[in-house]
Design a protein around this motif. Sequence first.
Motif, short mmCIF file in Angstrom:
data_model
loop_
_atom_site.label_atom_id
_atom_site.label_comp_id
_atom_site.label_asym_id
_atom_site.label_seq_id
_atom_site.Cartn_x
_atom_site.Cartn_y
_atom_site.Cartn_z
N HIS A 188 2.14 -61.40 0.27
CA HIS A 188 2.31 -61.34 1.72
C HIS A 188 1.88 -59.97 2.24
N TYR B 290 -1.87 -59.87 8.34
CA TYR B 290 -2.41 -58.88 9.28
C TYR B 290 -1.38 -57.83 9.66
N HIS B 291 -0.17 -58.31 10.03
CA HIS B 291 0.82 -57.36 10.56
C HIS B 291 1.30 -56.39 9.48
N ARG B 292 1.23 -56.81 8.21
CA ARG B 292 1.62 -55.90 7.13
C ARG B 292 0.50 -54.90 6.86
N ARG B 293 -0.75 -55.37 6.87
CA ARG B 293 -1.87 -54.48 6.61
C ARG B 293 -2.07 -53.46 7.75
N LEU B 294 -1.54 -53.81 8.93
CA LEU B 294 -1.71 -52.90 10.07
C LEU B 294 -0.66 -51.79 10.11
N LEU B 295 0.34 -51.88 9.26
CA LEU B 295 1.41 -50.88 9.30
C LEU B 295 0.90 -49.50 8.88
N PRO B 296 1.35 -48.45 9.59
CA PRO B 296 0.88 -47.11 9.23
C PRO B 296 1.62 -46.54 8.02
#
Lengths: 233, 252
Positions: free
Chosen positions: B69, B74-80
């Motif tokens: 996951h 997307y929302h995990r890969r976008l985390l800084p």
Amino acid sequence: MSVVLEVKDIHKSYWRKTALSDVSFTIERGKVIGLLGSNGSGKTTLMKLIAGLTHPTSGSIKVGGATVGHDTKRIVSYMPDIPLTEGWMKVKDAVSFYRDFYADFDHAKAHEMISFMRLNEQDRVSSLSKGMQERLQLTLALSRNASLYLLDEPIGGVDPVARGKILDALVEYYNPESSIILTTHLLTDIERIFDEVIMLKQGKLILQEDVETIRMKRGKSVDELFKEVYAEC
Amino acid sequence: MLKLLKYNWKMNSLSLYIVLVSSVLLYALLVIGKYKWGWMDELVFVGGVVVSSLSSLILLVMTSLSYKHQLSSYHRRLLPLSQLEEIASILLLGVVYMLLAATLTFAFFAVLDVNFNSAEVNKAMEILLQPKPLISSILFALWNTITLLALIMLSMATTYSFRGKYRAWIGVIVFVGFSLAVDYITNLVVGPSYDQYFAFIKFGSYEADISLSESLPVDWFHFWSVPMLIAALALVLKLAVTHYLMKKRIQL
């Protein structure tokens, strides 16, 4: 005006298929940019490159002066055309998720937007309709005080009432110190908020121009120009 | 890292509760079976081992799915977050799950008070439940969880570095290949007679001469130090390559 985004000689290919070729442009702070193109023209690929989800084959992208990577994710808010939430989440969990990970997340603004968008914090994300999902996505993306917002089809597939609500929210809640790049096919509804448009065709940049210039010099609306440029696509 | 752990925990919470509650019910059934219905100690013991192994396996799969996951959303890969934080958070999740499974298992065996027909096995059980071997076993289990998870993460990161429908096979090849390579190097350095404790895949058969008080690795650090060093180097390599793949190769 300072440059918020600098895209230089970007080339992106997937195996033998070229998605973007020699794309270069800059975007200044405080502008709303329409990123336009027919299906498969490279709009989403370009957004993913700027967001740091994929890497260019060659060329460079800088956001706020920094090369795209870990640091630029702090200042770029990306709303893709797929959900940014998880099935188990309620609306309030999705808001908490953003608040926990993004230092620029404005909780008060999020609450205000939730109320404006008529979302219920106790609703499970998986039970929301497509229109309500898009409202939530936009709420999450715009509640950050980012330098650059990337909105991929924020009004695609929603009814005209929801569309109006989403556009109103965009105008109401976007931070004028930042810039927005927005893709859409529904130009009639949205062109009123654009300052500039960028047009991509088969992975190449074919136009970057002020909306006012298009109207004054060419005597056309953006929608009319779009239909002319992409007539054969 | 802890924030990510929190959301992974929340994401898996329903499945986790189902696994834990099912394990407790099955352990309870085995205990009741022994004391109320007179089930054989050997049967109850094997039942406990099966429940423990199954729950650990399911928790390992859940941890691996959390990593999947992390790689594909997307929302995990976008985390800084740095890739190191993402990797550490998954390893920590695996360790916490393993500790939960181990706690239930040890509680079960502590309550059970089994008596086998063999005096040697009874003695082994007695020794294993003493503090030093118990702590050694838990540390070994934790170490194995971390090394196995790191190998799974490396394989998954390799899979997600490619496109196409056959990419999963590349991950499988990396998993098997890396495991065999570590096994081979350990044999080369330590010698073929050594028990290949750290390899995931073991070939060959073993005969154990149970003279427990002498053969149990109570001074485990000295006993395992060389293969431990090799396993530690392999772990660093696995994590470094996974980090590189996540940073430079994986694309959505």
